[in-house]
Every structure is written in C-alpha cells, then in structure tokens.
Design a protein around this motif. Structure first.
Motif, PDB file in Angstrom:
ATOM      1  N   GLN A  39      46.345  51.586  39.381  1.00 56.02           N
ATOM      2  CA  GLN A  39      45.565  51.963  39.155  1.00 56.02           C
ATOM      3  C   GLN A  39      45.378  52.895  37.981  1.00 56.02           C
ATOM      4  O   GLN A  39      46.173  53.889  38.065  1.00 56.02           O
ATOM      5  N   ALA A  40      44.405  53.077  36.506  1.00 58.48           N
ATOM      6  CA  ALA A  40      44.557  54.010  35.798  1.00 58.48           C
ATOM      7  C   ALA A  40      44.512  55.176  36.199  1.00 58.48           C
ATOM      8  O   ALA A  40      43.429  54.924  36.815  1.00 58.48           O
ATOM      9  N   PRO A  41      44.649  56.617  35.592  1.00 62.50           N
ATOM     10  CA  PRO A  41      43.772  57.494  35.408  1.00 62.50           C
ATOM     11  C   PRO A  41      42.420  57.129  35.953  1.00 62.50           C
ATOM     12  O   PRO A  41      41.633  56.557  35.000  1.00 62.50           O
ATOM     13  N   GLY A  42      41.887  57.905  36.325  1.00 61.64           N
ATOM     14  CA  GLY A  42      40.234  57.718  36.692  1.00 61.64           C
ATOM     15  C   GLY A  42      39.919  56.842  37.052  1.00 61.64           C
ATOM     16  O   GLY A  42      38.545  56.833  37.079  1.00 61.64           O
ATOM     17  N   LYS A  43      40.721  55.854  37.143  1.00 57.38           N
ATOM     18  CA  LYS A  43      39.831  54.283  37.676  1.00 57.38           C
ATOM     19  C   LYS A  43      40.142  54.243  38.964  1.00 57.38           C
ATOM     20  O   LYS A  43      41.303  54.841  39.912  1.00 57.38           O
ATOM     21  N   GLU A  44      39.488  53.107  39.475  1.00 55.10           N
ATOM     22  CA  GLU A  44      39.377  52.686  40.942  1.00 55.10           C
ATOM     23  C   GLU A  44      40.901  51.353  41.052  1.00 55.10           C
ATOM     24  O   GLU A  44      40.910  51.098  40.031  1.00 55.10           O
ATOM     25  N   ARG A  45      41.455  51.363  41.666  1.00 54.30           N
ATOM     26  CA  ARG A  45      42.530  50.349  42.203  1.00 54.30           C
ATOM     27  C   ARG A  45      41.895  48.931  42.360  1.00 54.30           C
ATOM     28  O   ARG A  45      41.053  48.777  42.121  1.00 54.30           O
ATOM     29  N   GLU A  46      42.498  48.185  41.583  1.00 58.26           N
ATOM     30  CA  GLU A  46      42.412  47.064  40.742  1.00 58.26           C
ATOM     31  C   GLU A  46      43.609  46.112  41.713  1.00 58.26           C
ATOM     32  O   GLU A  46      44.794  46.402  41.121  1.00 58.26           O
ATOM     33  N   GLY A  47      42.877  44.793  42.178  1.00 51.96           N
ATOM     34  CA  GLY A  47      43.835  43.867  42.272  1.00 51.96           C
ATOM     35  C   GLY A  47      44.355  43.277  41.316  1.00 51.96           C
ATOM     36  O   GLY A  47      43.337  42.386  40.535  1.00 51.96           O
ATOM     37  N   VAL A  48      45.994  42.869  41.213  1.00 54.88           N
ATOM     38  CA  VAL A  48      46.272  42.566  39.872  1.00 54.88           C
ATOM     39  C   VAL A  48      46.279  40.868  40.553  1.00 54.88           C
ATOM     40  O   VAL A  48      46.065  40.041  39.258  1.00 54.88           O
ATOM     41  N   SER A  49      47.392  40.798  41.280  1.00 57.42           N
ATOM     42  CA  SER A  49      47.805  39.431  41.014  1.00 57.42           C
ATOM     43  C   SER A  49      48.146  39.290  42.740  1.00 57.42           C
ATOM     44  O   SER A  49      48.704  40.441  43.379  1.00 57.42           O
ATOM     45  N   CYS A  50      48.214  38.195  43.221  1.00 51.70           N
ATOM     46  CA  CYS A  50      49.009  37.990  44.259  1.00 51.70           C
ATOM     47  C   CYS A  50      49.302  36.862  45.013  1.00 51.70           C
ATOM     48  O   CYS A  50      49.307  35.628  44.122  1.00 51.70           O
ATOM     49  N   ILE A  51      50.186  36.724  45.477  1.00 48.20           N
ATOM     50  CA  ILE A  51      50.828  35.188  45.983  1.00 48.20           C
ATOM     51  C   ILE A  51      51.030  34.837  47.458  1.00 48.20           C
ATOM     52  O   ILE A  51      51.191  36.142  48.038  1.00 48.20           O
ATOM     53  N   SER A  52      50.742  34.027  48.346  1.00 54.36           N
ATOM     54  CA  SER A  52      50.749  33.471  49.622  1.00 54.36           C
ATOM     55  C   SER A  52      51.930  33.133  50.213  1.00 54.36           C
ATOM     56  O   SER A  52      53.202  32.919  49.128  1.00 54.36           O
TER      57      SER A  52
END
Length: 121
Positions: A39-52
């Motif tokens: 989450q950057a200042p003033g921005k929505e939380r963003e999914g970056v990466s995931c591993i199952s």
C-alpha cells in the motif's frame, strides 16, 4: 499466539534489489497460501504476489511480473519476496498474509505488521 512478521524493507536506489521475508510463529506456513500486498500513500492496497502450498502455484501482479519472485522455505517457516529492478513506484508498505484455504483468492486470516520499502535516489 499467531503472528506473521515481515522484514527486509529498506531504502534502495532505482534499479536496486531487496529481499523481503515473512516469518510465521504459532503456526506453520506449509498449509497456507501466502500473499504479499503493498500500500502506497494515498492508494488502495494492492496484491503483489502469492504462492500456494499444495501445488506451488504463483501469482504476480502485472506491475511486478518479471521483476519479483516469491518462494518458500518450509524448513524455516518463511516466505520470501525477491524484488529486483526496483522502481520508485514500488515504494510502499509491504505486508504478507496467510490464507488457510491455501488459495490465493483468500480469504487471508493472518497479516503481518508491514515493512517499508522506499525506492529513491
């Protein structure tokens, strides 16, 4: 007590690299999908990466694909995010989260406190 703790955030120059780690306590990450968010200042939380955990499938946001790599170390009960070719727009607080469903879609029940990544000259 169930906890996730991120580490590795730092100030780095554009084009540089960082390796973030997510360490679990109170449970094993072996059976969870682990996601990295930012989450950057003033921005929505963003999914970056995931591993199952079941099949090792990975997900990367288009903005980081080819630059970031997610990996597991089950012996250490950690998940890492290797970040290369960092850009100023990567600046954010980075969080790891665990999904008991072992699906990257979530839901994510456990969250870390976040670690600051700043990319600037």
């Amino acid at each position: 007590q169930v906890q996730l703790v991120e580490s590795g955030g730092d100030l780095v120059q554009p084009g540089g690299s960082l390796r973030l780690s997510c360490a679990a306590s109170g449970f094993t990450l072996d059976y969870y999908a682990i996601g990295w968010f930012r989450q950057a200042p003033g921005k929505e939380r963003e999914g970056v990466s995931c591993i199952s955990s079941s099949d090792g499938s990975t997900y990367y946001a288009d903005s980081v694909k080819g630059r970031f790599t997610i990996s597991r170390d089950n012996a250490k009960n950690t998940v890492s995010l290797q970040m290369n070719s960092l850009k100023p727009e990567d600046t954010a607080v980075y969080y790891c989260a665990a999904a008991p469903s072992d699906r990257c879609r979530g839901p994510y029940d456990y969250w870390g406190q976040g670690t600051q990544v700043t990319v600037s000259s």
